[in-house]
Design a protein around this motif. Sequence first.
Motif, PDB file in Angstrom:
ATOM      1  N   LEU A  85       0.809  -1.226   0.000  1.00  0.00           N
ATOM      2  CA  LEU A  85       0.000   0.000   0.000  1.00  0.00           C
ATOM      3  C   LEU A  85       0.841   1.275   0.000  1.00  0.00           C
ATOM      4  O   LEU A  85       0.643   2.158  -0.830  1.00  0.00           O
ATOM      5  CB  LEU A  85      -0.945  -0.022   1.208  1.00  0.00           C
ATOM      6  CG  LEU A  85      -2.121   0.952   1.158  1.00  0.00           C
ATOM      7  CD1 LEU A  85      -2.983   0.701  -0.058  1.00  0.00           C
ATOM      8  CD2 LEU A  85      -2.962   0.823   2.428  1.00  0.00           C
ATOM      9  N   GLU A  86       1.803   1.333   0.931  1.00  0.00           N
ATOM     10  CA  GLU A  86       2.562   2.575   1.073  1.00  0.00           C
ATOM     11  C   GLU A  86       3.404   2.877  -0.166  1.00  0.00           C
ATOM     12  O   GLU A  86       3.431   4.002  -0.648  1.00  0.00           O
ATOM     13  CB  GLU A  86       3.428   2.542   2.337  1.00  0.00           C
ATOM     14  CG  GLU A  86       2.648   2.840   3.611  1.00  0.00           C
ATOM     15  CD  GLU A  86       1.658   4.000   3.469  1.00  0.00           C
ATOM     16  OE1 GLU A  86       2.059   5.089   3.005  1.00  0.00           O
ATOM     17  OE2 GLU A  86       0.459   3.805   3.802  1.00  0.00           O
ATOM     18  N   SER A  87       4.099   1.842  -0.681  1.00  0.00           N
ATOM     19  CA  SER A  87       4.951   2.098  -1.846  1.00  0.00           C
ATOM     20  C   SER A  87       4.106   2.463  -3.064  1.00  0.00           C
ATOM     21  O   SER A  87       4.495   3.277  -3.892  1.00  0.00           O
ATOM     22  CB  SER A  87       5.856   0.893  -2.134  1.00  0.00           C
ATOM     23  OG  SER A  87       5.093  -0.249  -2.379  1.00  0.00           O
ATOM     24  N   LEU A  88       2.910   1.879  -3.139  1.00  0.00           N
ATOM     25  CA  LEU A  88       2.021   2.195  -4.255  1.00  0.00           C
ATOM     26  C   LEU A  88       1.543   3.640  -4.150  1.00  0.00           C
ATOM     27  O   LEU A  88       1.481   4.373  -5.139  1.00  0.00           O
ATOM     28  CB  LEU A  88       0.831   1.232  -4.251  1.00  0.00           C
ATOM     29  CG  LEU A  88      -0.023   1.190  -5.511  1.00  0.00           C
ATOM     30  CD1 LEU A  88       0.808   0.842  -6.728  1.00  0.00           C
ATOM     31  CD2 LEU A  88      -1.150   0.179  -5.355  1.00  0.00           C
ATOM     32  N   ARG A  89       1.229   4.053  -2.923  1.00  0.00           N
ATOM     33  CA  ARG A  89       0.808   5.443  -2.716  1.00  0.00           C
ATOM     34  C   ARG A  89       1.908   6.399  -3.148  1.00  0.00           C
ATOM     35  O   ARG A  89       1.645   7.411  -3.800  1.00  0.00           O
ATOM     36  CB  ARG A  89       0.474   5.685  -1.239  1.00  0.00           C
ATOM     37  CG  ARG A  89      -0.901   5.198  -0.893  1.00  0.00           C
ATOM     38  CD  ARG A  89      -1.398   5.790   0.414  1.00  0.00           C
ATOM     39  NE  ARG A  89      -2.752   5.326   0.653  1.00  0.00           N
ATOM     40  CZ  ARG A  89      -3.148   4.714   1.763  1.00  0.00           C
ATOM     41  NH1 ARG A  89      -2.303   4.507   2.753  1.00  0.00           N
ATOM     42  NH2 ARG A  89      -4.392   4.306   1.881  1.00  0.00           N
ATOM     43  N   ALA A  90       3.137   6.054  -2.784  1.00  0.00           N
ATOM     44  CA  ALA A  90       4.261   6.917  -3.155  1.00  0.00           C
ATOM     45  C   ALA A  90       4.389   6.976  -4.673  1.00  0.00           C
ATOM     46  O   ALA A  90       4.584   8.037  -5.271  1.00  0.00           O
ATOM     47  CB  ALA A  90       5.538   6.383  -2.526  1.00  0.00           C
ATOM     48  N   GLU A  91       4.245   5.798  -5.307  1.00  0.00           N
ATOM     49  CA  GLU A  91       4.356   5.718  -6.760  1.00  0.00           C
ATOM     50  C   GLU A  91       3.306   6.603  -7.454  1.00  0.00           C
ATOM     51  O   GLU A  91       3.577   7.242  -8.462  1.00  0.00           O
ATOM     52  CB  GLU A  91       4.098   4.268  -7.163  1.00  0.00           C
ATOM     53  CG  GLU A  91       4.944   3.722  -8.270  1.00  0.00           C
ATOM     54  CD  GLU A  91       4.673   2.233  -8.389  1.00  0.00           C
ATOM     55  OE1 GLU A  91       3.777   1.871  -9.157  1.00  0.00           O
ATOM     56  OE2 GLU A  91       5.347   1.432  -7.699  1.00  0.00           O
ATOM     57  N   LEU A  92       2.121   6.639  -6.874  1.00  0.00           N
ATOM     58  CA  LEU A  92       1.040   7.422  -7.469  1.00  0.00           C
ATOM     59  C   LEU A  92       1.089   8.878  -7.038  1.00  0.00           C
ATOM     60  O   LEU A  92       0.249   9.681  -7.428  1.00  0.00           O
ATOM     61  CB  LEU A  92      -0.316   6.828  -7.073  1.00  0.00           C
ATOM     62  CG  LEU A  92      -0.606   5.416  -7.550  1.00  0.00           C
ATOM     63  CD1 LEU A  92      -1.869   4.862  -6.907  1.00  0.00           C
ATOM     64  CD2 LEU A  92      -0.758   5.374  -9.062  1.00  0.00           C
ATOM     65  N   GLY A  93       2.069   9.210  -6.190  1.00  0.00           N
ATOM     66  CA  GLY A  93       2.210  10.597  -5.738  1.00  0.00           C
ATOM     67  C   GLY A  93       1.163  11.000  -4.728  1.00  0.00           C
ATOM     68  O   GLY A  93       0.904  12.181  -4.520  1.00  0.00           O
ATOM     69  N   LEU A  94       0.554   9.991  -4.065  1.00  0.00           N
ATOM     70  CA  LEU A  94      -0.552  10.325  -3.164  1.00  0.00           C
ATOM     71  C   LEU A  94      -0.083  10.823  -1.809  1.00  0.00           C
ATOM     72  O   LEU A  94      -0.874  11.336  -1.028  1.00  0.00           O
ATOM     73  CB  LEU A  94      -1.439   9.099  -2.955  1.00  0.00           C
ATOM     74  CG  LEU A  94      -2.196   8.622  -4.178  1.00  0.00           C
ATOM     75  CD1 LEU A  94      -2.939   7.339  -3.874  1.00  0.00           C
ATOM     76  CD2 LEU A  94      -3.181   9.689  -4.630  1.00  0.00           C
ATOM     77  N   ASN A  95       1.230  10.630  -1.496  1.00  0.00           N
ATOM     78  CA  ASN A  95       1.653  11.076  -0.168  1.00  0.00           C
ATOM     79  C   ASN A  95       2.085  12.543  -0.124  1.00  0.00           C
ATOM     80  O   ASN A  95       2.504  13.038   0.906  1.00  0.00           O
ATOM     81  CB  ASN A  95       2.734  10.155   0.409  1.00  0.00           C
ATOM     82  CG  ASN A  95       3.759   9.790  -0.635  1.00  0.00           C
ATOM     83  OD1 ASN A  95       3.779  10.407  -1.699  1.00  0.00           O
ATOM     84  ND2 ASN A  95       4.607   8.820  -0.352  1.00  0.00           N
TER      85      ASN A  95
END
Lengths: 265, 305, 495
Positions: B47-57
Amino acid sequence: MRKANLPIVIGSFFIVVILIPTMISLFYTPYDPETMQITARLQSPSSTHWLGTDQYGRDMLSRIMTGGQTSLLIGFASVGAGMVIGVVLGALAGFYGHRIDEVLMRSAEVFYAFPSILLALLAVAIFGPGENTVMAAIAIANIPVFMKITRASFLQQSKFEYVQAARAVGASDLRIMFRHILPNCARLILVQATASFAGALLSEASLSYLGVGVQPPKPSWGRMLKEAQAFGSLAPWTVVFPGIAIALIVLGLNLVADGLKTKGK
Amino acid sequence: MKYVMHKMVGLVVTLFLISALTFFSVNILPGDPALLILGTEGDPARLESLRAELGLNQPVVVRFVNWLGGLLQGNLGKSIRYSVDIAGLIGDALPVSLSLAVLAVGLALLISIPLGISCAVKQGSVLETLSLILTQLGMALPAFWLGLLLIDLFAVKLNWLPPAGYTSTASLVLPAFALAIPRAAVLTRVVRSSMIDALSQDYIRTAHGKGLARRAVLYKHALKNAAINIFAAAGVHLTQLLGGTLVIEQVFGLPGLGQLLINAALQRDLPLVQGLVLVSAALILIVNFGLDLLLLALDPRLRFD
Amino acid sequence: MRLEKTLLTVLLFLVIFGGSVPALADNDILNIAVPTDPDSFDPTRSVAAATAEIAFNIYEGLVKSTPDGQITGALASHWEIDSTQTVYTFYLREAYFHNGKRVTADDVVNALNRARDPQISQRASSYQAIAQVYAEGDDRVVIELSEPYAPLIYELTELAAAIYPRDAAGLDQRPIGTGPYQLQEWRPNQYIKLTRFEQHWSGKTPYFREVYFRIIPDYNSAVASLRTGSIDLIPRLEAAFLHLVEPVPHLKVHADPMNVVQLLAVNNSHPALRDLRVRQAIAMAVNRDEIVIGAAWGQAEKIYTGLSPAMPEFYNFELAEVLPYNPEKAKELLKEAGYSDLHLTMTLPSAYPLHVQTGEIIADQLRRVGIDVTIEIVEWGTWLEQVYTQRRYDLSIVGLTGKLDPHTILNRYVSTNSRNFTNFNSPEFDQLIIAGVSSTAEERKAIYDQAQAILTEQVAGVFIMDPLQLNVMNAAIKGWQSYPVYVVDVAALYK
């Protein structure tokens, strides 16, 4: 005179035909509208179930009677609120024009272009699920529609001689807007109101899937129609009766609105 | 010219407001694209790495500014749901929705103008009562049922038109009718009401008095007067259809803007939602602007200055 | 009537110049209707069943599933497992990618290393047991495990373990695999077009030259298209629509178990539901027969534990009578536990009509034993956040996709598993699942029988049914193969 009253008579009759069973359902229905009996599912109309049963074996007549409570409340409340706010704002914009028109119509356009699905998702995220949320969402979606129609009529009417005449005798702006111009636009506004009313009953069903509206097992006409999408051709009564209920109330409201106007002339 | 410039500035301001409203709204919805990508079968550890990938953080405001920056360079970004350029997705869907909307409103006008006029002229006739009842039914019928009835009759039974999917322009005929019928119902009543109002105005009576031919009176004066209301109402319907017509698109399997929007909203595909809202808002504003010009042309008295 | 003439002209113009797309209906073209687009064709990203169904034809792994759930070689012609059960050696056959390049051991190592990288892969945890993957020469790949892990060979059949060229980019949209079909075009909300691949290692050429998966979200119109012949096949029709198909003579139905476990998820951490008696009361209040008729139109198989009978070699058939339907007993249990007026909320995902309908029926059944249930329908994003991730719910209904190996399915009820959204907590169960992965085939059967019994007795959830997968097609289409996983084997079809 007799001829002018006929639409009102017929219209009132339709409204009463729908209202009376709905009122009765407040304290009596032939069966419990929510209790299932799966073994008796999709039975065609008979002496035991006058309007047949639905996919869970619930009595259609009882559900249509009870469903009227929710559907009518949602229809009247959401369209009523949307209409009052929209008409007032549209009247202001059309009557005064210039800056006021600019600001009001710009905000209307923002709301107008904002997708209704987002509006619904947003409403449920903020206010939580429930019937009040669905009413608010439908009302908000209706405001710009009424604004536009009212504004167009007001733009046109405010150029007519009778408005100048009223102004000449010193009538206040508010009086001119709501006593003189509004009655002349009423017919169009009421046409839109009855259309919006039908729309509200139907879209409530789509919205309940997003968690905004009436939640099962509580019946509503729109939801009944929507649920029957899969098996309507197998059991036509599951579609036809809620459909007739909606058509009757919309037709009744339209006839009365029409008759009132003709009588007023 | 000054008028047009003024309108253009207004248009940009409105589009900015809509974009900002949409952006922040989608952000407060529960669920985010990363969660939706993983579903019930994906690995929550991702979840976290995917969020980072999508620029959501990144903070919401930063993301909005980035989006605006991209937009100024003509870049709508990439869809999260479909992993392709948003411009291409919208470019494919726009012609479908646009032709459908225009076709539907056109059909609705074609039906409602003659019918509404006849009703207004012959008040209280059998025709009027009949069309009144039929138009009520048209309004009360949910769009998907109308669509299914049309498919059953014209595609399955008569085999004249394709039932679903977008394979040729013929695919648009049934959905256009499904959209036009309820709108024709409303518009007929608008035409009828406006015509009755227009016919009862003093100047029409005057024209009658002057001995002008009945037809000429009807069309030249009354219809022109009623046209403002008719076009205002038709404009409302057109703009309602421009953002896509979800139910009808789903029933007929049409790849229009409505389908894209619902998928984007349900998948929290923010860039795609933004792109879609922007494009349909721009369309709505342009149509409204055109409508204003049309109304002015019809009735020069409406000019404020 | 000038106005009308103008309008008519505009309409005609639109009809003529509105755009055109090639016509349908050729003898070697197959049209399949599906309700949604795939999520992504990148094996490290995709988790949707809608993708696996199509991607099965495009990608292959080292091994693949046969229709009866056995494992057979795909890109590996055969394989050896050493005596410690930790070293797997795969022998590659001569095979080519859709881009014409030959499959090398290097490609395999790269794909599998990406599949187990938690920074890249959505399914990395399935391959956690792998310690290293390396090539031995050009045609041998060795997988070394840190400890014996029996499910490995099944996990290698998954899309997540598919093999693609080392230098491939943009697989999301442009998959490059070795399967019998290659992706030609994907137009979102319209179609996915596959064409047959002439260089498949099997040397066989599929019957259909082109295959379209057309997106038709509404089943009414999908069936109408099937009747008019513009669609040849609808995999997984919703049961409520079956009545539209049955009276049509030129259509036929293949009904197969879907290998989906539909369950009433019971939040085991809820203050009242923590009490085993309350959970058992709920289980005994559920009447599956009514649900199978009322929600699934008779098109489902009742289940009593966390696996589906679609996996007969592992499903525990002895559990139907553990907590049978008995509303009287349910009321007693509730009384005993001191919950005579329990109020619960059932959160249902609107994206899945079957689960919503099941929920409506169960809510009614629970009311009959005195549990007051409020239904709350939410869309999928909200469900995933509130129910699945944050576990803020009392009751819910969902379907969990079946796999070939029981471990992958049962693992999620282990107390520490991040996907254990029912908050089930049984140390005994946890022990069994750990034991299961390193046991021999015969031992595993007994272990998983016991594990399933615990799920049922302690009510991790109330397991309801495995809905049938209704594959509806034109009677002229032959060769339909049903698998215990969710796929459409296009290469097997012919006319």
